[in-house]
Design an enzyme around this catalytic site. Structure first.
Site, PDB file in Angstrom:
ATOM      1  CD  GLU A 282      30.036  51.541  -8.211  1.00  0.00           C
ATOM      2  OE1 GLU A 282      29.105  52.328  -8.445  1.00  0.00           O
ATOM      3  OE2 GLU A 282      29.874  50.321  -8.087  1.00  0.00           O
TER       4      GLU A 282
ATOM      5  CG  ASP B 203      29.020  47.050  -9.883  1.00  0.00           C
ATOM      6  OD1 ASP B 203      28.961  48.252 -10.200  1.00  0.00           O
ATOM      7  OD2 ASP B 203      28.035  46.378  -9.533  1.00  0.00           O
TER       8      ASP B 203
END
Length: 730
Positions: free
Chosen positions: A452, A399
């Protein structure tokens, strides 16, 4: 028994206030002139006796819970302590008679930052040590004056269980005999200023369910049944294999279900829809459910909200048994400021940078990790390995990578300091990500890491040893979320069809950079919350047109180069935004609901998309090389039409055509390879069973020797409105 020589005032004070680096030098049994001295610290005890074979001797009460005495013995016996309280008498092993239970190699690897199985060295590890069953407690706290263990086994009074410092490693250790699985504990740390703080174990492998915050001694008992899955998952590189992901927020997918209850429903559902993988939003322990797990406090423990670590293993095992890979969101970018967790863990910045401006994450009110600190980097690298080894996770989606890579991320001029080269790149974060990826791929065959990353950083999915034009080696990820494709394509389909011709490039621009990285096309939770609306609700027009555009978009997405990811609820065109408080609107699929067929039709399409995708190598085998794609017509902006060919490794094609206008286009001519005489419809999002108008091709379409779109042959087809159609050669 005679009195022992009393402790010096300074030693006594340091010991009692939890600020002594070597309590084992003061407590336990030690040879002295004329015998063996015994000393123990037992707060609230009325008396303490030393017992053994043919031995029982009362120790002298020295006050403050200290009991001591000297026995005329030649050597230290095998002894126990008989401790008498107001309401009980307990015979106990003395924790201070044991040598350190952590070896020199472990300490060396910790100091070097190379302990790839750090969870076996730090935290609470049940074991038999010196012939006694118990638990070894270890914690890294280099700035602490002292550390003690508090738990339900000492009524949360840590006074009697001070830990010893293991030298320059910054590690503190104590073996507690008789303490085992299920015990609750924390570490009481004496800060440099002398104050105390009670902290959960950063390495805890099990935690209490929030809002409780204690760590729990854990022993895994799950017997894995996925050996065949684990053995074969590395057979084909992920970027050359089918990879279709269903993203799930476990607590809200079916609210109220535990890990084991989810194991009875989720694998069957995902298998029925044909997805190859699930991606679990963060499952590591976190205090606030509204963070969806992205503010982690227990990096090594699955959240206790849904069950135990073994329960989570059971769920992963069940998904593997159904042939479904398990990806999980992993959050090494930041951590929350809770005063019982990592923030200023030992009284000073430890896991975070020392500069408060550098430590503070500007967007989320959290703290960033200090990637330049050896032990912190080791904590995170080992954590990635831990999830893959201990829980058989098949992939980590990392993330917020962009927030890690740039020193000026969300910061204004003057709020950040350039790196040693004067640039904005966070060189420590780059080195950490490279090390993490290299370590995971080396230790865990078949695991994929996914970034990401929302910028144009060069080489996210390039090998770490391949230096790019910017002077950096690749970050070493296997795949990267294509945030540009997501943003541009959603911008296009949200326009009224009459205006789409002015935004045609939003749908074609992705092919300019499609092979710069190995991409995943993500329609994730982030796109269906906070006022962004659910996927079907982004589409203009009436309900029929919204659903039709939703279906056409999915057909375009599944045919586009790159892997697919779809968030739960979007597979049946849920109209409402997702909320973690209630999850998907499953009632839309209730046969008693009047519009149930509309939603079930979209779900049937997703099932057929996945089945056709997995069966057709042209859609995935050459995802990352230009030879796998050719535009037939990427410039039909007036028609709102996109047509392209996909090729498998043998050169066999699939023709994908999307019509994003609300009119039927009869007699639409498209250039095709000349060697095929006819093309059959393979999938049509306008089929009646999906809720479409049924404008389909029942028979194969013949190819004619009529030049079109730069090709010597062509087919003439009928394009249904707001639909995607796939054709294959007969």
């Amino acid at each position: 028994m005679r009195p022992a020589e009393p402790l010096g005032d300074e030693e006594r004070v340091r010991l009692l206030r939890g600020a002594h680096h070597d309590p084992h030098a003061l407590l336990g049994a030690h040879p002295v002139p004329g015998g063996v001295a015994f000393r123990t610290l037992r707060p609230f005890a009325r008396s303490v006796a030393v017992t053994g074979t043919g031995l029982r001797a009362e120790l002298y009460d020295e006050g403050d819970g200290l009991f001591a005495g000297v026995l005329p013995l030649r050597e230290i016996p095998d002894y126990r302590l008989l401790v008498t309280y107001d309401d009980a008498e307990l015979e106990l092993q003395d924790p201070y008679r044991f040598l350190p239970a952590l070896g020199d190699l472990d300490l060396h690897l910790i100091r070097e930052g190379r302990h790839e199985e750090l969870w076996r060295a730090l935290g609470a590890v049940p074991m038999t040590h010196g012939g006694a069953p118990g638990t070894r407690f270890t914690v890294w706290a280099p700035n602490a004056q002292g550390v003690r263990v508090a738990g339900d086994f000492n009524h949360w009074d840590a006074t009697g269980h001070p830990m010893r410092s293991l030298g320059a490693s910054g590690v503190w250790e104590l073996f507690l005999p008789g303490i085992g699985e299920g015990a609750l504990y924390k570490f009481q740390i004496t800060r440099p200023d002398g104050s105390h703080t009670l902290r959960a174990d950063p390495m805890a492998r099990r935690t209490e369910a929030p809002p409780a915050t204690a760590s729990i001694v854990d022993v895994p008992h799950h017997v894995w049944r996925d050996a065949e899955w684990m053995a074969r998952r590395a057979g084909t590189p992920v970027h050359e294999a089918p990879f279709s992901v269903y993203e799930v927020h476990l607590p809200s997918w079916r609210p109220g279900l535990s890990y084991r209850q989810l194991a009875g429903q989720l694998p069957a559902y995902v298998k029925d829809l044909g997805f190859t993988h699930v991606e679990l939003m963060p499952v590591a322990e976190h205090p606030f459910g509204g963070s969806w797990g992205y503010q982690v406090t227990g990096f090594y423990a699955p959240t206790a909200r849904l069950g135990t670590p073994d329960d989570f293993r059971y769920l992963v095992d069940a998904l593997h048994a159904a042939g479904i890979g398990v990806l999980m969101d992993w959050v090494p970018a930041h951590f929350p400021r809770d005063d019982w967790a990592l923030a200023e863990f030992d009284g000073r910045p430890l896991y975070e940078p020392g500069d408060p401006q550098r430590a503070a994450h500007p967007d989320w009110g959290t703290l960033e990790f200090d990637y330049g600190r050896t032990e912190v980097r080791n904590f995170l690298v080992a954590n990635a390995v831990h999830w893959c080894q201990e829980f058989h996770i098949d992939g980590l989606r990392v993330d917020a990578v962009a927030s890690m890579l740039y020193l000026d991320y969300s910061r204004e001029p003057g709020q950040w300091t350039p790196n040693v080269h004067g640039g904005r790149e966070n060189l420590d974060a780059v080195a950490f990500l490279q090390e993490m990826n290299a370590t995971v791929y080396r230790r865990c065959p078949g695991v994929v890491t996914i970034a990401e990353e929302s910028t144009a950083w060069d080489g996210v999915t390039r090998a770490t040893h391949h230096v790019g034009p910017g002077g950096f080696g690749g970050l070493g990820f296997g795949l990267k979320w294509n945030m540009g494709w997501m943003h541009d394509s959603l911008l296009y389909v949200a326009k009224e069809p009459v205006h789409r011709k002015y935004h045609h490039g939003d749908m074609t621009f992705s092919m300019i950079y499609a092979y710069s990285e190995n991409y995943v096309l993500p329609i994730s939770h982030d796109e269906v919350v906070h006022g962004k609306r659910a996927l079907v609700s982004k589409m203009p027009g009436d309900w029929w047109q919204q659903r039709a555009t939703h279906r056409a978009y999915l057909g375009f997405m599944w045919a586009h180069p790159g892997k697919q990811l779809l968030f739960m609820g979007q597979e049946f065109a849920q109209g409402a935004e997702w909320s973690e408080s209630h999850g998907p609107d499953w009632w839309l699929l209730d046969p008693s609901y009047s519009a149930e067929a509309d939603h079930r039709g979209v779900r049937d399409l997703v099932r057929d998309l996945n089945a056709a995708y997995r069966a057709e190598p042209a859609l995935w085998q050459r995802d990352t090389v230009p030879e796998g794609f050719e535009w037939v017509d990427g410039d039909a902006s007036e028609d709102n039409v996109f047509a392209f060919l996909r090729y498998d490794a043998e050169g066999s094609p699939l023709l994908a055509v999307s019509n994003f206008s609300p009119v039927v286009r009869h007699g639409y001519t498209l250039g095709v390879p000349a060697r095929y005489t006819a093309w059959a419809e393979y999938l049509n999002t306008d089929a009646e069973r999906y809720g479409g108008g049924g404008v389909t091709h029942a028979d194969p379409v013949k190819s004619e020797a009529v030049r079109s779109h730069g090709r010597p042959a062509s087919v003439t087809v009928t394009l249904p409105p707001l639909a995607t159609v796939w054709f294959r050669p007969v």
